[in-house]
Design a protein around this motif. Structure first.
Motif, PDB file in Angstrom:
ATOM      1  N   GLU A  88      27.453  59.645  64.797  1.00 22.25           N
ATOM      2  CA  GLU A  88      27.670  60.947  64.178  1.00 22.25           C
ATOM      3  C   GLU A  88      27.761  61.969  65.313  1.00 22.25           C
ATOM      4  OE1 GLU A  88      24.565  61.685  61.394  1.00 22.25           O
ATOM      5  OE2 GLU A  88      24.904  59.818  60.283  1.00 22.25           O
ATOM      6  N   HIS A  89      28.868  62.656  65.403  1.00 25.33           N
ATOM      7  CA  HIS A  89      29.017  63.621  66.489  1.00 25.33           C
ATOM      8  C   HIS A  89      29.794  64.835  66.024  1.00 25.33           C
ATOM      9  CE1 HIS A  89      32.743  61.345  66.678  1.00 25.33           C
ATOM     10  NE2 HIS A  89      33.195  61.959  67.752  1.00 25.33           N
ATOM     11  N   GLY A  90      29.812  65.856  66.890  1.00 27.18           N
ATOM     12  CA  GLY A  90      30.487  67.080  66.504  1.00 27.18           C
ATOM     13  C   GLY A  90      30.496  68.096  67.630  1.00 27.18           C
ATOM     14  N   ILE A  91      31.100  69.241  67.342  1.00 28.23           N
ATOM     15  CA  ILE A  91      31.237  70.320  68.318  1.00 28.23           C
ATOM     16  C   ILE A  91      30.912  71.644  67.644  1.00 28.23           C
ATOM     17  CG2 ILE A  91      32.865  71.637  69.741  1.00 28.23           C
ATOM     18  CD1 ILE A  91      34.390  69.023  70.209  1.00 28.23           C
ATOM     19  N   SER A  92      30.073  72.429  68.299  1.00 28.99           N
ATOM     20  CA  SER A  92      29.819  73.798  67.870  1.00 28.99           C
ATOM     21  C   SER A  92      30.303  74.717  68.983  1.00 28.99           C
ATOM     22  CB  SER A  92      28.329  74.025  67.606  1.00 28.99           C
ATOM     23  OG  SER A  92      28.091  75.370  67.237  1.00 28.99           O
TER      24      SER A  92
ATOM     25  N   ILE B 185      39.639  63.698  54.369  1.00 32.58           N
ATOM     26  CA  ILE B 185      39.494  63.119  55.694  1.00 32.58           C
ATOM     27  C   ILE B 185      38.823  61.757  55.532  1.00 32.58           C
ATOM     28  CG2 ILE B 185      38.350  63.315  57.944  1.00 32.58           C
ATOM     29  CD1 ILE B 185      38.427  66.352  57.586  1.00 32.58           C
ATOM     30  N   ARG B 186      39.419  60.739  56.109  1.00 36.13           N
ATOM     31  CA  ARG B 186      38.851  59.393  56.019  1.00 36.13           C
ATOM     32  C   ARG B 186      37.775  59.198  57.087  1.00 36.13           C
ATOM     33  NH1 ARG B 186      42.110  56.276  57.920  1.00 36.13           N
ATOM     34  NH2 ARG B 186      43.797  57.733  58.444  1.00 36.13           N
ATOM     35  N   GLN B 187      36.552  58.921  56.621  1.00 34.98           N
ATOM     36  CA  GLN B 187      35.478  58.552  57.519  1.00 34.98           C
ATOM     37  C   GLN B 187      34.958  57.182  57.098  1.00 34.98           C
ATOM     38  OE1 GLN B 187      32.597  61.787  57.449  1.00 34.98           O
ATOM     39  NE2 GLN B 187      33.911  63.109  58.664  1.00 34.98           N
TER      40      GLN B 187
ATOM     41  N   LEU C  25      27.925  73.695  60.466  1.00 30.53           N
ATOM     42  CA  LEU C  25      28.964  72.715  60.768  1.00 30.53           C
ATOM     43  C   LEU C  25      29.574  72.180  59.478  1.00 30.53           C
ATOM     44  CD1 LEU C  25      26.934  70.691  63.434  1.00 30.53           C
ATOM     45  CD2 LEU C  25      28.657  72.443  63.906  1.00 30.53           C
ATOM     46  N   ALA C  26      30.834  71.757  59.560  1.00 26.49           N
ATOM     47  CA  ALA C  26      31.528  71.208  58.395  1.00 26.49           C
ATOM     48  C   ALA C  26      32.467  70.092  58.845  1.00 26.49           C
ATOM     49  CB  ALA C  26      32.302  72.307  57.665  1.00 26.49           C
ATOM     50  N   ASN C  27      33.029  69.361  57.874  1.00 30.80           N
ATOM     51  CA  ASN C  27      33.856  68.184  58.160  1.00 30.80           C
ATOM     52  C   ASN C  27      35.149  68.558  58.883  1.00 30.80           C
ATOM     53  OD1 ASN C  27      32.035  66.608  56.581  1.00 30.80           O
ATOM     54  ND2 ASN C  27      33.136  67.211  54.727  1.00 30.80           N
TER      55      ASN C  27
ATOM     56  N   THR D 191      29.428  53.261  60.423  1.00 29.22           N
ATOM     57  CA  THR D 191      29.314  54.604  59.850  1.00 29.22           C
ATOM     58  C   THR D 191      29.752  55.610  60.896  1.00 29.22           C
ATOM     59  OG1 THR D 191      27.493  53.982  58.370  1.00 29.22           O
ATOM     60  CG2 THR D 191      27.739  56.330  58.893  1.00 29.22           C
ATOM     61  N   LEU D 192      30.729  56.436  60.537  1.00 29.45           N
ATOM     62  CA  LEU D 192      31.297  57.409  61.465  1.00 29.45           C
ATOM     63  C   LEU D 192      31.479  58.744  60.759  1.00 29.45           C
ATOM     64  CD1 LEU D 192      34.145  55.231  63.056  1.00 29.45           C
ATOM     65  CD2 LEU D 192      32.036  55.938  64.197  1.00 29.45           C
ATOM     66  N   SER D 193      31.102  59.819  61.431  1.00 31.68           N
ATOM     67  CA  SER D 193      31.357  61.149  60.895  1.00 31.68           C
ATOM     68  C   SER D 193      31.507  62.134  62.044  1.00 31.68           C
ATOM     69  CB  SER D 193      30.235  61.596  59.960  1.00 31.68           C
ATOM     70  OG  SER D 193      29.030  61.802  60.673  1.00 31.68           O
ATOM     71  N   PHE D 194      32.202  63.220  61.773  1.00 31.06           N
ATOM     72  CA  PHE D 194      32.399  64.266  62.772  1.00 31.06           C
ATOM     73  C   PHE D 194      32.387  65.613  62.073  1.00 31.06           C
ATOM     74  CE2 PHE D 194      34.697  67.225  65.437  1.00 31.06           C
ATOM     75  CZ  PHE D 194      34.285  66.898  66.719  1.00 31.06           C
TER      76      PHE D 194
END
Length: 371
Positions: free
Chosen positions: A156-160, A182-184, A212-214, A231-234
């Motif tokens: 699970e990762h992301g950018i702010s 969005i396909r996760q 944060l949002a998808n 399991t993957l999400s961003f």
């Protein structure tokens, strides 16, 4: 012999950062291109007399001849948005026998680049898409720590970002999938979420709580095969919570048909966002949470965060291409072919290209099932 590099969109937001790093790089001769002659001349004057220029449409028929005439060896394509953009620039590079990379983070654009693989191999050139924060840096951080894991189950990762607004083309790109599926992955099954929805709060080290949002990124396809994650999400978000709420409401409007053209609203949101920049703290971050099983067959988690201060966040997506150019100038020969830009640049090479340790820092922490 110096490496001759042409930056497409060299006077844009990210292109300007790339050029600033390359203009004084040993072993590199810089040229820039763009369609606006006045902006092009201003940027050339800013960079200095040693910078060449070509004014024209890089997606047009004359680009191949220009590459040959200028003896270009590497093209860095920064001219987004890449959503819906054809591969015309890359195809011209193949025809001219020139290596290519781009700063795209559009999932379909980056992961579809393989359609050019056979042609690129035949021409003996490399075509690298997604030479940016995702998937280049995100995959490099996990690659560097992969040896700690016997198995990776979830990423699970992301950018702010900071409150400082990026270029309009970037806003157009990220809003293109607002309110769209969005396909996760969730437990090995395809799981659809809606773009810029599922607004959540996350506490980030030294940044406080961010909204944060998808968001859709190439990693959602790449990480399943590269790391075996089930399991993957961003997620992503602006530096101010108000920006996250605005994106969420925009996504709802798109999904319910109240908003038709995201580009019109992108210009408005970009303009409004600049009004609120002064309320930001100048801090941005990429975070990566990896969960799996360690070498001792016990649960193992990794939490990595790359933090940027003083509005230096845009350096991160820009400098993957800088690192690649520096590596090629030192003699690196990428394997010919067309593919996403993963496994080409290490974390150390990436950070050396940015070369700003006072404002950018990476932390990596582990925890196991016994703690």
């Amino acid at each position: 012999m110096a490496l001759r590099v042409l930056v497409v969109g060299g006077y844009g937001n990210f292109g300007s950062i790339v050029c600033r790093h390359l203009i004084d790089m040993p072993g590199v001769e810089l040229a820039i291109s763009g369609r606006d002659p006045q902006k092009l001349e201003r940027k050339v004057a800013e960079l200095g007399a040693s910078c060449e220029r070509w004014c024209g449409d890089a997606m047009g028929a004359g680009f191949t001849a220009a590459l040959r005439a200028m003896n270009i060896q590497l093209v860095i394509h920064t001219g987004g948005p890449f959503q819906g953009q054809p591969y015309a620039v890359a195809e011209s590079c193949i025809e001219a026998g020139v290596n290519y990379c781009d700063l795209a983070d559009c999932r379909t654009f980056v992961n579809g680049i393989g359609i050019l693989d056979a042609r690129a191999r035949e021409a003996g050139v490399v075509i690298l898409s997604g030479c940016s924060s995702v998937p280049t840096l995100s995959s490099a951080i996990i690659d560097e720590q992969r040896h700690h894991f016997k198995r990776i189950n979830s990423i699970e990762h992301g950018i702010s970002s900071s409150a400082k607004m990026p270029g309009l083309s970037t806003i157009e790109g990220v809003l293109a999938y607002a309110g769209k599926p969005i396909r996760q992955l969730r437990n090995g099954q395809v799981h659809e979420v809606m773009g810029w929805e599922d607004l959540t709060l996350r506490k980030l080290q030294n940044l406080g709580t961010r909204a944060l949002a998808n968001v859709d990124v190439p990693d959602m396809d790449i990480f399943a095969s590269r790391f075996g994650a089930h399991t993957l999400s961003f997620k992503a978000g602006a530096g101010l919570k108000l920006g996250g709420v605005a994106n969420y409401l925009f996504a709802l409007g798109m999904r319910k048909g109240l908003v038709r053209d995201h580009r019109v609203w992108a210009a408005r949101l970009h303009r409004w966002g600049t009004w609120f920049e002064r309320f930001g703290d100048g801090k941005s971050a990429m975070y990566i949470d990896v969960r799996g099983v360690g070498l001792n067959d016990q649960p193992l988690s990794m939490m990595a965060q790359l933090t940027a201060l003083n509005d230096k966040g845009p350096e991160i997506p820009s400098c993957a291409a800088v690192a690649l150019a520096a590596k090629i100038a030192r003699g690196y020969l990428p394997e010919p072919g067309a593919r996403p830009c993963v496994g080409e640049i290490s974390v150390d090479e990436y950070m050396a290209a940015i070369n700003d340790p006072q404002n950018l820092g990476l932390s990596v922490m582990f925890s196991d099932g016994m703690r």
